[in-house]
Design an enzyme around this catalytic site. Structure first.
Site, short mmCIF file in Angstrom:
data_model
loop_
_atom_site.label_atom_id
_atom_site.label_comp_id
_atom_site.label_asym_id
_atom_site.label_seq_id
_atom_site.Cartn_x
_atom_site.Cartn_y
_atom_site.Cartn_z
N CYS A 97 8.87 57.55 -25.11
CA CYS A 97 7.96 56.71 -25.54
C CYS A 97 7.10 56.50 -24.27
O CYS A 97 6.60 57.24 -23.61
CB CYS A 97 8.71 55.25 -25.86
N SER A 141 -4.42 48.58 -13.61
CA SER A 141 -4.23 48.35 -14.71
C SER A 141 -4.22 46.53 -14.93
O SER A 141 -4.32 45.89 -15.94
CB SER A 141 -2.82 48.51 -15.51
N ARG A 159 -7.40 41.55 -16.40
CA ARG A 159 -7.38 40.27 -16.49
C ARG A 159 -7.10 39.13 -15.38
O ARG A 159 -7.03 37.95 -15.46
CB ARG A 159 -6.25 39.92 -17.67
N LEU A 161 -6.45 44.79 -13.26
CA LEU A 161 -7.66 44.10 -12.94
C LEU A 161 -8.64 43.49 -14.47
O LEU A 161 -9.32 42.67 -14.26
CB LEU A 161 -8.73 44.91 -12.32
N CYS A 217 3.88 41.69 -22.18
CA CYS A 217 2.52 42.31 -22.34
C CYS A 217 2.41 43.49 -21.93
O CYS A 217 1.54 44.14 -22.38
CB CYS A 217 1.87 41.17 -21.36
#
Ligand code: ZN
Length: 482
Positions: free
Chosen positions: A440, A167, A171, A169, A286
């Site tokens: 969640c 996850s 950015r 990669l 983020c």
């Protein structure tokens, strides 16, 4: 009659690592002469060939900058303190004669720099002499490291303790698909070396902490804040102020980025802008809120640009200015920022004179002596128990409090979906007499939901530990994770 001379970090290699040296002199010139007699190596760093103090060395007596007084003839009292303050950008060896030379290959490599009058041979040699520490090798750190390497920064330090995940990669462009599972440090070093084998790369596999920050920062000219959480941001800021090192700051969230340069000599610091951190949980990370993949590219490149400008002494640095970038509107805004004389770290009467406990400062753990925070103190079940109760056909409600676009990625069949933000006004949709199993993504938002539900009389609400990610890991591994 004796005085203390404070030796700055870059010069301590010439004073047997001593940070203070005792001398006794009638004037500053006397005192410095004694110092350089004891430590002759210091002499050429403090004085030029004509025996004049080098222009990038400032001498303070107590708090007074003596540049504008009679300088070296300034008389000294019995208990005066002398501080040697070299300019930081470019570090100590900024005198042209001491800058490293460029090999033929480097001249060719940097030719587009060399023909810029603002860089030229001298500027490129300054870049080679410079050292930059990048805290974090993730979204912001990736473009920072790649461009600093390409630009020829001689020494680059990287602080990180993470491992490359799929996850990342979207950015974190310093890492590739083949790097998944490797230390980000190793992957980033390989990326830097592939671009420019001339760079010295220092790797620090550690979480930045109040115990190690000053030591880690000390050898570097400029610090780049590529972190992703508030305690570390305050820690980076305070350490930079205490050491007098510029902090090229950047942060990102969803489609918006921020950048500035903090902790320069007269400029403001991060605390002048944000004296207090937001309460825990108010600003999502983020990982919770998402981030546009190219955004750290833009902000990270701004941080790298500012670092390079500071080293070159070129242009107008982003000091006292706060840049805000909106990718959706494709707009930059700039706010003026002043140093706050009341700032607890960089103000006129600072109260923070050493690094503190930043987890506590940011409210992430209780102050010593305080009673344990109620956060997380809700009944919890494991995903295996949730699975067992669903399979048994128990008359329960499984409540998913994530956002609709998260539900689109992965969900547990048959759950009731009410996003956490809508829960207070949608309580009527839930049956108070039934067991309410709330989840969640990883368990944070559902813990808040359970607290809220119990306050509203849903006594049978419990939190599912680890959320949907734990569910996928342990119950339905064929499903997607995000
Ligand atoms: Zn400040």
């Amino acid at each position: 009659m004796s005085q203390i001379v404070h030796i700055p970090t870059p010069l301590r290699q010439y004073t047997d690592k001593l940070d203070t040296v005792q001398v006794s002199g009638a004037t500053v010139a006397d005192a410095l002469a004694q110092l350089t007699t004891t430590y002759p190596e210091l002499k050429k760093h403090l004085y030029n060939e004509q025996g004049k103090l080098r222009h990038f060395v400032n001498i303070y007596v107590n708090d007074e900058d003596i540049r504008y007084l009679q300088k070296e003839q300034t008389p000294l009292g019995a208990t005066d303190t002398i501080s040697i303050i070299p300019s930081v950008a470019g570090g100590c060896p900024t005198a042209t004669a001491e800058l490293p030379s460029l090999e033929q290959e480097e001249v060719a490599r940097y030719s587009r720099h060399l023909i810029l009058p603002e860089v030229g041979m001298e500027g490129q040699r300054k870049l080679k002499a410079a050292s930059v520490l990048c805290v974090g090798a993730g979204g912001l750190g990736s473009p920072v490291l790649l461009y600093l390497a390409a630009a020829g920064i001689g020494r680059i330090g990287i602080v990180d303790f993470d491992v490359v995940d799929l996850s990342n990669l979207q950015r974190q462009v310093a890492h590739g698909t083949d790097d998944i599972g490797r230390r980000k440090l190793d992957s980033a070093r390989d990326a830097v070396k592939a671009i420019n084998p001339h760079i010295q790369v220092d790797l620090y596999e550690t979480a930045l902490s109040s115990q190690n920050a000053l030591e880690l920062f000390a050898p570097y000219d400029i610090i780049i804040d590529g972190t992703d959480n508030f305690p570390t941001r305050y820690l980076v800021n305070d350490a930079c102020v205490l050491l007098g090192k510029p902090n090229a700051y950047g942060s990102i969230f969803r489609f918006e980025g921020q950048a500035s340069v903090f902790a320069t000599k007269d400029g403001p610091c991060y605390r002048c802008l944000y004296p207090e951190p937001p309460p825990p949980g108010l600003v999502p990370s983020c990982a919770e809120g998402g981030v546009l993949g190219v955004l750290p590219g833009i902000i990270g490149v701004i941080q790298a640009t500012e670092a390079i400008k500071l080293i070159l002494g070129a242009g107008e640095p982003l000091v006292g200015r706060f840049l805000i970038y909106d990718a959706l509107k494709m707009k930059f805004r700039e706010l003026k920022l002043r140093r706050d004389p009341e700032c607890p770290v960089c103000g006129d009467n600072p109260t923070v004179k050493a690094l503190i406990d930043y987890e506590q400062f940011c409210g992430l753990k209780p102050a010593p002596g305080a009673t344990a925070a109620p956060v997380g103190a809700v009944p919890v079940i494991e995903v295996e128990e949730l699975k067992r109760r669903i399979d048994a056909g128990d008359d329960i409600i499984v409540l998913d409090v994530r956002e609709p676009h998260e539900i689109d990625i992965v969900r547990i069949e048959g759950t009731t979906v009410i996003p956490l933000g809508e829960l207070p006004r949608r309580l009527d949709e839930l049956d108070r007499t039934k067991d309410l199993l709330v989840h969640c993504k990883v368990g944070g938002r559902s813990a808040k939901a359970v607290t809220l539900l119990r306050e509203q009389g849903f006594d049978r609400a419990v939190n599912v530990a680890g959320g949907i990610l734990a569910w996928v890991d342990r119950i339905e591994p064929h499903k997607s994770k995000y």
